[in-house]
Write a protein that holds these residues in place. Structure first.
Motif, PDB file in Angstrom:
ATOM      1  N   SER A 211       0.855  -1.172   0.000  1.00 37.02           N
ATOM      2  CA  SER A 211       0.000   0.000   0.000  1.00 37.02           C
ATOM      3  C   SER A 211       0.893   1.224   0.000  1.00 37.02           C
ATOM      4  O   SER A 211       1.889   1.266   0.712  1.00 37.02           O
ATOM      5  N   VAL A 212       0.542   2.188  -0.811  1.00 41.75           N
ATOM      6  CA  VAL A 212       1.226   3.475  -0.748  1.00 41.75           C
ATOM      7  C   VAL A 212       0.441   4.339   0.222  1.00 41.75           C
ATOM      8  O   VAL A 212      -0.737   4.627  -0.004  1.00 41.75           O
ATOM      9  N   VAL A 213       1.078   4.719   1.324  1.00 41.74           N
ATOM     10  CA  VAL A 213       0.414   5.535   2.338  1.00 41.74           C
ATOM     11  C   VAL A 213       1.036   6.926   2.312  1.00 41.74           C
ATOM     12  O   VAL A 213       2.256   7.065   2.411  1.00 41.74           O
ATOM     13  N   THR A 214       0.207   7.926   2.147  1.00 42.43           N
ATOM     14  CA  THR A 214       0.739   9.296   2.110  1.00 42.43           C
ATOM     15  C   THR A 214       0.193  10.110   3.265  1.00 42.43           C
ATOM     16  O   THR A 214      -0.809   9.746   3.883  1.00 42.43           O
TER      17      THR A 214
ATOM     18  N   ASP B 207       5.103  13.564   2.324  1.00 46.52           N
ATOM     19  CA  ASP B 207       5.635  12.383   3.008  1.00 46.52           C
ATOM     20  C   ASP B 207       4.799  11.171   2.635  1.00 46.52           C
ATOM     21  O   ASP B 207       3.565  11.208   2.654  1.00 46.52           O
ATOM     22  N   PHE B 208       5.465  10.088   2.278  1.00 44.81           N
ATOM     23  CA  PHE B 208       4.740   8.840   2.002  1.00 44.81           C
ATOM     24  C   PHE B 208       5.637   7.669   2.336  1.00 44.81           C
ATOM     25  O   PHE B 208       6.852   7.829   2.503  1.00 44.81           O
ATOM     26  N   ASN B 209       5.037   6.516   2.431  1.00 52.82           N
ATOM     27  CA  ASN B 209       5.811   5.298   2.638  1.00 52.82           C
ATOM     28  C   ASN B 209       4.992   4.116   2.137  1.00 52.82           C
ATOM     29  O   ASN B 209       3.781   4.230   1.923  1.00 52.82           O
ATOM     30  N   LEU B 210       5.671   3.001   1.963  1.00 51.42           N
ATOM     31  CA  LEU B 210       4.976   1.772   1.601  1.00 51.42           C
ATOM     32  C   LEU B 210       4.570   1.028   2.867  1.00 51.42           C
ATOM     33  O   LEU B 210       5.254   1.081   3.883  1.00 51.42           O
ATOM     34  N   SER B 211       3.468   0.336   2.751  1.00 55.41           N
ATOM     35  CA  SER B 211       2.976  -0.479   3.842  1.00 55.41           C
ATOM     36  C   SER B 211       2.746  -1.880   3.315  1.00 55.41           C
ATOM     37  O   SER B 211       2.210  -2.055   2.218  1.00 55.41           O
TER      38      SER B 211
END
Lengths: 219, 219
Positions: A211-214, B207-211
């Motif tokens: 999942s890409v979480v921003t 800001d983002f990240n993978l989950s």
């Protein structure tokens, strides 16, 4: 819509079955006209089957569900004339199992299978998608809870829109579909297979996805 | 704990600052003893600064925050004797900007920077982590809402435990830390930079990240 699914493996069967269930006229293509897996699938679902060339000739849209190491040969067998102007939904990954598990992720010419296919068939409209998850999640995103992501890469906006509509019919919500940009962005998702294989090793046989979480609210 | 942060760039400054703020005695290492960025950082935070060799010599743990293309040379400058037996937290990525943006992701010897460093310094204990997100998120995971993931790769269980404790002190929750396995799994996260760069292009400066989302309940 008349859709050809090239490939009779697990991925091809899963995608072809889903496409039939959402109302399409699906022909499964394989190397030979009498492929047993394709014939059984057709008998069970009411779909059609035939050679790669048979399937592509009558299709309005083509799904490449073959292994990325053979996809170029498969599309050559399908024939440039039958691919011209059509959206090709490419879900392949090029994995070399010759040295065991985990397989090596192969990047044709240092790029991607998707670009390799586009270069060989410049009049086809290649869209890369769905290649970053197992085939059960591809057609039933609800198997993984909450927000998670399917990526899209391609150079043709109409072909991407057509592919997005297919994804929507599979149950993907608009906010789950992330357009990464042009077709070379498929390098990024094909390279992701290395992480997928490691996660499979770490998590075991459970449905999962990235999942890409921003920091922006996605709801 | 006495910690050396090798590298005076944005990543090094951010990590060094956080490490000071959670109570460590931090020395920032750079090529020369009189590096202006390192001296300013040290004056502002009460940390120390010196050459790579100075910083590594007195450290109990070393953070490699240099660019992956120069990390091998940096660790050579630090000196094998000063790395022996120590945990090296490697947050590097090898990006070649010589042909513009997006840069090409380089995999040394077809593998990873982490493996390259481990091979050159077999008595050091390399752990790859934090290399899949921007430096703000590295030290403040709460900038990205909800569940998201930091990966860990390494061959030494104690070094991984030590690294996990550092991540915990940065605010990472146990369920956010995904151990991918041995050090070669760093190939998967270093390759992920290609996707990160595309997402940065698609999402913009947020800001983002993978989950990693699994069908198992993660709560």
């Amino acid at each position: 819509m008349k859709i050809a699914v090239l490939g009779t493996g697990e991925v091809g069967q899963r995608l072809a079955g889903k496409l039939v269930s959402v109302g399409h006229e699906v022909t499964m293509g394989s190397r030979t006209a009498d492929n047993a897996d394709a014939a059984r699938w057709a008998a069970e679902t009411g779909g059609g089957h035939g050679t790669f060339a048979d399937a592509a000739a009558s299709a309005e849209l083509v799904v490449n569900a073959t292994g990325g190491l053979v996809s170029l040969a498969v599309l050559e067998a399908a024939g440039a004339g039958s691919l011209r102007g059509k959206t090709i939904v490419d879900v392949s990954n090029a994995l070399d199992f010759s040295e065991g598990f985990p397989p090596r992720v192969v990047t044709p010419d240092g790029h991607s299978v998707a670009e390799q296919l586009q270069k060989a068939f410049p009049e086809a409209r290649i869209v890369k998608t769905l290649n970053t998850m197992n085939n059960a999640v591809m057609v039933e995103p609800g198997r993984v809870p909450g927000h998670h992501t399917v990526f899209l890469s391609g150079d043709d906006a109409d072909a991407k829109a057509e592919t997005t509509a297919l994804l929507r019919s599979f149950g993907w919500a608009p906010e789950q579909i992330t357009d990464l940009g042009d077709l070379p962005s498929a390098r990024a998702t094909e390279a992701l297979m290395a992480l997928w294989l490691r996660l499979y090793g770490a998590l075991g046989p459970v449905d999962f996805n990235l999942s890409v979480v921003t920091a922006r609210d996605l709801s």
